[in-house]
Enzyme design. Structure first.
Site, PDB file in Angstrom:
ATOM      1  N   PRO A   6     -25.771   1.745 -12.365  1.00  0.00           N
ATOM      2  CA  PRO A   6     -26.823   1.138 -11.556  1.00  0.00           C
ATOM      3  C   PRO A   6     -27.455  -0.118 -12.151  1.00  0.00           C
ATOM      4  CG  PRO A   6     -27.562   3.235 -12.483  1.00  0.00           C
ATOM      5  CD  PRO A   6     -26.084   3.141 -12.722  1.00  0.00           C
ATOM      6  N   ASN A   7     -27.719  -1.037 -11.252  1.00  0.00           N
ATOM      7  CA  ASN A   7     -28.406  -2.309 -11.538  1.00  0.00           C
ATOM      8  C   ASN A   7     -27.554  -3.332 -12.279  1.00  0.00           C
ATOM      9  OD1 ASN A   7     -30.967  -1.441 -10.381  1.00  0.00           O
ATOM     10  ND2 ASN A   7     -31.080  -0.069 -12.129  1.00  0.00           N
ATOM     11  N   ARG A  14     -31.004 -10.259 -13.696  1.00  0.00           N
ATOM     12  CA  ARG A  14     -31.807  -9.149 -14.213  1.00  0.00           C
ATOM     13  C   ARG A  14     -32.178  -9.356 -15.686  1.00  0.00           C
ATOM     14  NH1 ARG A  14     -29.387  -3.252 -15.777  1.00  0.00           N
ATOM     15  NH2 ARG A  14     -31.397  -2.277 -16.146  1.00  0.00           N
ATOM     16  N   TYR A  19     -30.280  -8.979 -21.086  1.00  0.00           N
ATOM     17  CA  TYR A  19     -28.887  -8.737 -20.701  1.00  0.00           C
ATOM     18  C   TYR A  19     -28.014  -9.988 -20.643  1.00  0.00           C
ATOM     19  CZ  TYR A  19     -30.835  -4.203 -19.464  1.00  0.00           C
ATOM     20  OH  TYR A  19     -31.457  -2.987 -19.521  1.00  0.00           O
ATOM     21  N   ASN A  71     -20.214   1.766 -18.810  1.00  0.00           N
ATOM     22  CA  ASN A  71     -21.625   1.448 -19.021  1.00  0.00           C
ATOM     23  C   ASN A  71     -22.356   2.184 -17.905  1.00  0.00           C
ATOM     24  OD1 ASN A  71     -24.192   0.492 -19.335  1.00  0.00           O
ATOM     25  ND2 ASN A  71     -23.619  -1.664 -19.527  1.00  0.00           N
ATOM     26  N   ALA A  74     -28.750   3.206 -16.813  1.00  0.00           N
ATOM     27  CA  ALA A  74     -29.844   4.182 -16.993  1.00  0.00           C
ATOM     28  C   ALA A  74     -29.342   5.627 -16.926  1.00  0.00           C
ATOM     29  CB  ALA A  74     -30.923   3.943 -15.945  1.00  0.00           C
ATOM     30  N   HIS A  77     -28.901   7.912 -20.015  1.00  0.00           N
ATOM     31  CA  HIS A  77     -30.019   8.581 -20.685  1.00  0.00           C
ATOM     32  C   HIS A  77     -30.356   9.945 -20.091  1.00  0.00           C
ATOM     33  CE1 HIS A  77     -30.252   4.714 -22.555  1.00  0.00           C
ATOM     34  NE2 HIS A  77     -30.615   4.114 -21.437  1.00  0.00           N
ATOM     35  N   ASP A  84     -20.849  15.768 -17.711  1.00  0.00           N
ATOM     36  CA  ASP A  84     -19.909  16.857 -17.421  1.00  0.00           C
ATOM     37  C   ASP A  84     -18.592  16.318 -16.869  1.00  0.00           C
ATOM     38  OD1 ASP A  84     -21.744  18.674 -18.315  1.00  0.00           O
ATOM     39  OD2 ASP A  84     -22.326  19.409 -16.331  1.00  0.00           O
ATOM     40  N   GLU A  95     -18.248   4.540 -24.402  1.00  0.00           N
ATOM     41  CA  GLU A  95     -19.561   4.179 -23.856  1.00  0.00           C
ATOM     42  C   GLU A  95     -19.957   2.798 -24.361  1.00  0.00           C
ATOM     43  OE1 GLU A  95     -22.630   6.760 -25.314  1.00  0.00           O
ATOM     44  OE2 GLU A  95     -24.190   5.805 -24.090  1.00  0.00           O
ATOM     45  N   HIS A  97     -22.983  -0.521 -24.035  1.00  0.00           N
ATOM     46  CA  HIS A  97     -24.264  -1.039 -23.553  1.00  0.00           C
ATOM     47  C   HIS A  97     -24.381  -2.488 -24.007  1.00  0.00           C
ATOM     48  CE1 HIS A  97     -25.696   2.929 -22.408  1.00  0.00           C
ATOM     49  NE2 HIS A  97     -25.188   3.376 -23.547  1.00  0.00           N
ATOM     50  N   LEU A  98     -24.803  -3.339 -23.109  1.00  0.00           N
ATOM     51  CA  LEU A  98     -25.002  -4.751 -23.461  1.00  0.00           C
ATOM     52  C   LEU A  98     -26.090  -4.895 -24.522  1.00  0.00           C
ATOM     53  CD1 LEU A  98     -24.966  -5.977 -19.787  1.00  0.00           C
ATOM     54  CD2 LEU A  98     -23.335  -6.776 -21.509  1.00  0.00           C
ATOM     55  N   SER A  99     -27.192  -4.179 -24.311  1.00  0.00           N
ATOM     56  CA  SER A  99     -28.323  -4.266 -25.235  1.00  0.00           C
ATOM     57  C   SER A  99     -28.218  -3.170 -26.291  1.00  0.00           C
ATOM     58  CB  SER A  99     -29.643  -4.119 -24.455  1.00  0.00           C
ATOM     59  OG  SER A  99     -29.720  -2.837 -23.853  1.00  0.00           O
ATOM     60  N   ARG A 104     -34.827  -0.458 -28.346  1.00  0.00           N
ATOM     61  CA  ARG A 104     -35.642  -0.644 -27.139  1.00  0.00           C
ATOM     62  C   ARG A 104     -36.568   0.562 -26.920  1.00  0.00           C
ATOM     63  NH1 ARG A 104     -32.101  -2.341 -22.271  1.00  0.00           N
ATOM     64  NH2 ARG A 104     -34.183  -2.816 -21.469  1.00  0.00           N
ATOM     65  N   ARG A 108     -34.701   5.173 -24.168  1.00  0.00           N
ATOM     66  CA  ARG A 108     -33.314   4.672 -24.164  1.00  0.00           C
ATOM     67  C   ARG A 108     -32.555   5.053 -25.432  1.00  0.00           C
ATOM     68  NH1 ARG A 108     -33.431   0.897 -19.854  1.00  0.00           N
ATOM     69  NH2 ARG A 108     -35.514   0.053 -19.628  1.00  0.00           N
TER      70      ARG A 108
END
Ligand code: DQA
Length: 130
Positions: A6-7, A14, A19, A71, A74, A77, A84, A95, A97-99, A104, A108
């Protein structure tokens, strides 16, 4: 398969200070370019919906993808459902993540999908994908 949650469709606009300025299409293009010499075929998807991400994980399994770069944004988390699904597809998932999620907000710092992924790369912007 590259799976984005999402997002991430809103990358570029954003919170660019977190990001970066690249759009998701820019990042996918960059990843394809960077991995060209490996001869891998990449299919990239983005969804704002938890169930759709789960369906795509099963598709990766059914269509015998070699691996998934995810990725989950959210959802990383708190989505036990995505965790599952990753655990049950039995194909390696990485996995990303950009950040740097550990630098943070405290909420997170924890990822519920990390334990079922092969590994996690976080905090290097678009470099985490290839
Ligand atoms: C993110 C980090 C998450 O905490 C956040 O919810 C995102 C993006 C990242 O790529 O840095 O949407 O996964």
């Amino acid at each position: 398969m590259i799976l984005n949650g999402p997002n991430l469709n809103n990358l570029g606009k954003r919170e660019p200070e977190i990001y970066g300025k690249d759009t998701l299409s820019d990042i996918i293009e960059y990843t394809k370019e960077e991995t060209k010499s490996l001869g891998v075929e990449i299919e990239a998807y983005q969804s704002n919906h938890e169930g759709e991400i789960i369906d795509l994980l099963y598709r990766a399994r059914d269509e015998k993808f070699d691996g998934v770069v995810i990725n989950a944004a959210a959802y990383s988390h708190y989505s036990i459902a995505i965790r599952d699904a990753i655990a049950s597809v039995e194909i390696p998932c990485v996995e990303v993540h950009l950040s740097n999620i550990h630098a943070r907000d405290e909420f997170r710092h924890k990822s519920v999908i990390s334990a079922v992924c092969v590994g996690m790369i976080s905090g290097f912007g678009k470099l985490v994908y290839p």
